[in-house]
Design a protein around this motif. Sequence first.
Motif, PDB file in Angstrom:
ATOM      1  N   GLN A   1       0.825  -1.210   0.000  1.00 11.99           N
ATOM      2  CA  GLN A   1       0.000   0.000   0.000  1.00 11.99           C
ATOM      3  C   GLN A   1       0.856   1.256   0.000  1.00 11.99           C
ATOM      4  O   GLN A   1       0.520   2.255  -0.637  1.00 11.99           O
ATOM      5  CB  GLN A   1      -0.941  -0.025   1.216  1.00 11.99           C
TER       6      GLN A   1
ATOM      7  N   SER B   1      -6.378   0.251   4.158  1.00 15.41           N
ATOM      8  CA  SER B   1      -7.574  -0.308   3.518  1.00 15.41           C
ATOM      9  C   SER B   1      -7.419  -1.818   3.389  1.00 15.41           C
ATOM     10  O   SER B   1      -6.320  -2.360   3.507  1.00 15.41           O
ATOM     11  CB  SER B   1      -7.812   0.335   2.149  1.00 15.41           C
TER      12      SER B   1
ATOM     13  N   ASP C   1     -10.506  -3.568  -1.004  1.00 15.01           N
ATOM     14  CA  ASP C   1     -10.535  -2.134  -1.293  1.00 15.01           C
ATOM     15  C   ASP C   1      -9.303  -1.706  -2.071  1.00 15.01           C
ATOM     16  O   ASP C   1      -9.369  -0.822  -2.930  1.00 15.01           O
ATOM     17  CB  ASP C   1     -10.636  -1.338   0.010  1.00 15.01           C
ATOM     18  N   THR C   2      -8.161  -2.324  -1.763  1.00 15.16           N
ATOM     19  CA  THR C   2      -6.938  -1.983  -2.495  1.00 15.16           C
ATOM     20  C   THR C   2      -7.073  -2.365  -3.965  1.00 15.16           C
ATOM     21  O   THR C   2      -6.734  -1.577  -4.865  1.00 15.16           O
ATOM     22  CB  THR C   2      -5.729  -2.704  -1.867  1.00 15.16           C
TER      23      THR C   2
ATOM     24  N   THR D   1      -9.602  -0.003  -5.672  1.00  9.84           N
ATOM     25  CA  THR D   1      -9.044   1.332  -5.898  1.00  9.84           C
ATOM     26  C   THR D   1      -8.050   1.322  -7.069  1.00  9.84           C
ATOM     27  O   THR D   1      -8.017   2.259  -7.884  1.00  9.84           O
ATOM     28  CB  THR D   1      -8.336   1.826  -4.623  1.00  9.84           C
TER      29      THR D   1
END
Length: 844
Positions: free
Chosen positions: A682, A697, A701-702, A705
Motif C-alpha cells: 500500500q 484499507s 478495497d486496495t 481502488t
Amino acid sequence: MANVSVAAEWQLLYNRYYRKPELYPMRWKHMDLSRNKVACAPFGGPIAVIRDDSKIVQLYSESALRKLRIFTSSGALISETVWKHPGGRLIGMSWTEDQTLICIVQDGTVYRYNVHAELIEPNVSLGKECFEQNVVECMFWGNGVVCLTEGGLLFGIPDFKVMSPCQLAETGAEDLPNCMAVIEPKYTVSGNVEVLVGVGDGILIVDEDGVQRVEGEAVQGPVQKMVVSWDGKYLAIFTHDGRILVTDINFKGVLLEYNCESALPPEQLAWCGLDSVLLYWDDTPLLMVGPRGDPVHYFHDEPLVLIPECDGVRILSNTSMESLQRVPDSTVSIFKIGSTSPAALLYDALDHFDRRSAKADENLRLIRSSLPEAVEACIDAAGHEFDVSRQRTLLRAASYGQAFCSNFQRDRIQEMCKTLRVLNAVRDPEIGIPLSINQYKLLTPSVLIARLINAHRHLLALRISEYLGMNQEVVIMHWACSKITASLAIPDATLLEILLDKLRLCRGISYAAVAAHADKNGRRKLAAMLVEHEPRSSKQVPLLLSIGEEDTALMKATESGDTDLVYLVLFHIWQKRPPLEFFGMIQARPLPRDLFISYARCYKHEFLKDFFLSTGQLQEVAYLLWKESWELGKNPMATKGSPLHGPRIKLIEKAQHLFSETKEHTFESKAAEEHAKLLRIQHELEVSTKQAIFVDSSISDTIRTCIVLGNHRAAMKVKTEFKVSEKRWYWLKVFALATIRDWDALEKFSKEKRPPIGYRPFVEACVDADEKGEALKYIPKLADPRERAEAYARIGMAKEAADAASQAKDGELLGRLKLTFAQNAAASSLFDTLRDRLSFQGVS
C-alpha cells in the motif's frame, strides 16, 4: 332539613360564609404571646417562642436566661434550649419549608435550629456591611429572607438550602422604608426575589439588578403596611389615611377599598385565602374585609398571632388555636339554613332513614337525577370537616346515596375515608398537626411522613406509610439512625438485637446505611456487625472500603458477580497499594483479574504490559503491541515517511517475533507477517500514485481502488500476492469498472471467458449505475428465467419480464411483478392474464 346549629356559627361576608372553629385548647401554661417573639410554621407546623428582648417585661419566677422553646400547634413542648448567642438582639425568626428555624440577630448572623432545638452548623453571616450597619427588619418567605439595615441597604438569602447571601440594589432613599413586602422568586418574571418597599409617597420594586418606581391609582400617599397573597397575584395595602386597598401585583387596578376606623397601621395584616384580608390591632376586634359588603369583626380578649395558610388563617392566642377559613361550597349547600340543594336533601334523607321515616324515600325521589352530585358534595364536605362525628355523618349520607347510584365512582368514599383517617391521626393533640384537606393535598403524604419522622413520631409515620401503601424504609431507617445516636450507653450486641428486630420489618432495607451511620458516630464494631446483615453487595462493599476492609470488600464484590462493584474495589486498591502487591492480589482471583485486564486494555497499556510480563504472558504483550500499531495509524504524524521504517511497522515486527516464540500462535504470527506485507504494498502504491488512499484499507478495497485508478497491473499483483479467488476478483472488477462507467471494458471483461460468478453481477452493476441499455447486454445471458424476469422488471420492461416469468411458470413471481408495475394498467392486466392462464393449467 340539615342541622341549623352548624350554620349558626358562620359569619357572612358579602355572599361568602366564614367559620372559625377551635382546633386546640393550648396545652402550654402561663404563656403570654405579647411578651415573646413567635414564629409559626405553615401547614400546621411547630411554634417557636422566645422572650422578646426588645421589650421590658417582668420576669416573675422565671430565669433571666432566655430560652428558645419549640411547641406543637397544640402547645405541647417539643424541645427547648438556652439562647446564648452573641450579635445583639434577635431581629426575626421563621420556619423554612423543611421546618428549619432561621434566627437572624442584629449583626446579620444567621443561626439555624431543627425542631429539637439543636443548632445546625455552620452559622452564616449576611456580610461585612450588614455587620457594620445592623439589621433592623427581616421579611421571610418560604425558603428565603430579605433584611433591611440601619443604612437602608437590602440584603437577602434567596435560598436557605444554598445559604448564599446577596445584596439588592440601593433604593437611594434618605429615610428608612415605612414597610416592605416580598414577592417570591417563583412568582416573578426574572426568577429573582423582588421587594416592594414603601418609601415616601410611593412604592419601589427592588431586586438585584435595579429599582423601579410603581405608578398606579393604588399608590396615592404613604403606605404603612403591605402583604402579598399566597399565590403571588394580589397585594393588600394599608395607606396613611386608614384605608385598606387590594390591587393586583402589577398595580393595574383597585379590587377592594375600605376605610378603617383607625389610621394607625395594624400590627398584623394577613390574607385569609384569596377572598378576604385580616387586620389586627391590639385591644380592638379582629377585622376581616372582603371585596364587597360590610366587614366582619371577631372579638377577642388576649393577644393574637395570625398564621397565613393556603386556604385560610390559623389564629393563635394564649389559650387556643383556631382556624378561620371560608366555608366550602359543598358545606354551604348542605348546612346553609333553608337549603334545598340535592346534597342537603340527601343529608336530610339519612336523618329520616335513621328515624325509620318514609320521608327518606320521598327525598331520594326528589333528587334522583342529581344524586351523584349530592353524593360527591357530601364526600367533599366530609373532607373539609375537623369534627370527627360530622365527618362520619356526612360519609354515611354519601354511602346511603351511593347505594341508589349506578354511575358513581365506587372508590371515592374509600379514598376520602383513607385521607380522613390520616388527617385525624395527625390532628390529635398529642401530635398537633392541624392540617386541612387542601393543605394535606398541597403538602403531599411523603412530606407529611418526613415531618413526622423529623419530629421523632416514628410509630405514627410507620403506620401511615403502611396504611397508604408507601415505602416504610425511610421511616425505619430514620428510626434506626436516631436510636443509634440516642443510645450511646447501650452495648453494641444489645443495640444490634434491638435494631435488627425493627429492621427486619422492611424487606430490602439498607443495613449498610445504618452501619455507615453507626461508623460515623464512632461505633465501628456495631457497624461491622450490621454490615454482615446487608444482603445487597452494592451497599455492603463501599462501606467495607470506607472502614479499611479491602480484602473482604474484594471477596464480597467478587462473590456478588457485580462488575461495577469489582471495579470500585479494584480502583480503590490500585490507588493505595504498590503495583506488584496489586498484581499479587488479583492474580489468584479470575473475575477481578479479567476485569482489570479489560479496563487496562482500553486505557492503561503500559501498566497492562507490566502485568503480563510479570506473569509470563508474552502473547498478550504481542496483542497489545499490535493494537498500539493500529492506534498509531490514527495519528497523521505516524504515516510521515516510509512505514517500513516507521513506528507502526516496528511494533508489528515485535508482535510477530513474540508470536513466533510459541507454536500455539502460528496463525497470529502469519497474520502479522501478512499485515506488514500489505502495508508495504500500500505504501508503494501511495508513492507511485501520490495519493494517500491505500494505507489501512483492506485487500478488496486496495484491488478496487487500483482498478478505479486504471492500474490493472497493480491490481493483478495484489490478487496474485494474496491469492485472491477468481470469484472475488470478478466481483471486485465488475463493480469497479461500473463505478468509473467504463462500459466497453466491462463488456470486454465479460467476454474474456465465461464468468465464474455468472452475468447477474454485470446486470446489477449496470442497473445500480442507472444504465439500462448496458444492462440489456447481459440480461438475455441470464440462465434462470426468474432472474431474467426480475432483471427486466428492474429496468421497467414489462412485456419482457412477463415473457420470462411465463417461461418460469411461477405464479407467485407474476404476482410480485404485477405489484412492481401497479401504476401501469396494461402491464397489470398482462400479468393477471398470464397468472390466470397458469392457474387454468394447474401450475401454482
